[in-house]
Design an enzyme around this catalytic site. Structure first.
Site, PDB file in Angstrom:
ATOM      1  N   ASP A  30      50.619  41.825  37.871  1.00  0.00           N
ATOM      2  CA  ASP A  30      51.547  42.869  37.449  1.00  0.00           C
ATOM      3  C   ASP A  30      52.918  42.590  38.067  1.00  0.00           C
ATOM      4  OD1 ASP A  30      51.080  46.022  36.297  1.00  0.00           O
ATOM      5  OD2 ASP A  30      52.952  45.587  37.377  1.00  0.00           O
ATOM      6  N   HIS A 100      45.215  47.202  28.217  1.00  0.00           N
ATOM      7  CA  HIS A 100      45.125  46.404  29.435  1.00  0.00           C
ATOM      8  C   HIS A 100      44.280  47.118  30.471  1.00  0.00           C
ATOM      9  CE1 HIS A 100      48.856  48.802  29.385  1.00  0.00           C
ATOM     10  NE2 HIS A 100      48.682  48.986  30.678  1.00  0.00           N
ATOM     11  N   HIS A 102      43.974  47.465  34.389  1.00  0.00           N
ATOM     12  CA  HIS A 102      44.583  47.193  35.691  1.00  0.00           C
ATOM     13  C   HIS A 102      43.470  47.000  36.718  1.00  0.00           C
ATOM     14  CE1 HIS A 102      48.779  48.999  35.160  1.00  0.00           C
ATOM     15  NE2 HIS A 102      48.153  49.604  34.159  1.00  0.00           N
TER      16      HIS A 102
END
Ligand code: AMP
Ligand code: ZN
Length: 114
Positions: A30, A100, A102
């Site tokens: 990220d 997505h 995380h």
């Protein structure tokens, strides 16, 4: 999908620190990490959010979860764990409309989320 940030990362138009890639998924760090370990796992096909996942995507979704777990282990987060998160739509705080997962780890995380 044109205009999608994560599709541009998949296509190589925007650079990313890639951690894993195969035919169907990509994992990368990220850009604005919220924890010492913070990466994302995305499908290569454009799926807007978890609500748009189809039954035929079940195996892909499962492999993405297992890959996120594998990378978390590689990054030293198996012993203390961490958090696997899928933000969805506005109330979920989703800012990039390409599904997505995380993973956040490497520090104790608060609960509940704000
Ligand atoms: P979400 O709020 O769940 O949609 O999360 C989107 C995430 O994408 C955020 O944590 C951002 O920091 C991250 N992000 C945005 N642009 C990039 C980029 N170019 N490379 C890596 N991560 C990004
Ligand atoms: Zn996309």
């Amino acid at each position: 999908m044109s205009g999608c940030l994560f599709c541009k990362i998949i296509d190589g138009g925007i650079p990313a620190q890639k951690l894993y890639e195969d035919d169907e998924m990509l994992a990368f760090s990220d850009i604005n990490p919220m924890a010492p370990v913070h990466f994302l796992v995305i499908p290569k096909k454009h799926v807007e959010n978890i609500f748009e996942l189809q039954a035929e995507d079940a195996a892909l979704a499962g492999r993405m979860i297992l890959k996120a777990r594998e990378i978390a282990k590689e990054r030293g987060c198996e012993e203390k764990g961490g958090r696997f998160i899928i933000n969805a739509k506005t109330d979920g705080g989703q800012t990039v409309n390409h599904l997505h997962i995380h993973f956040l780890g490497g520090r104790a995380l608060g609960w509940p989320p704000g």
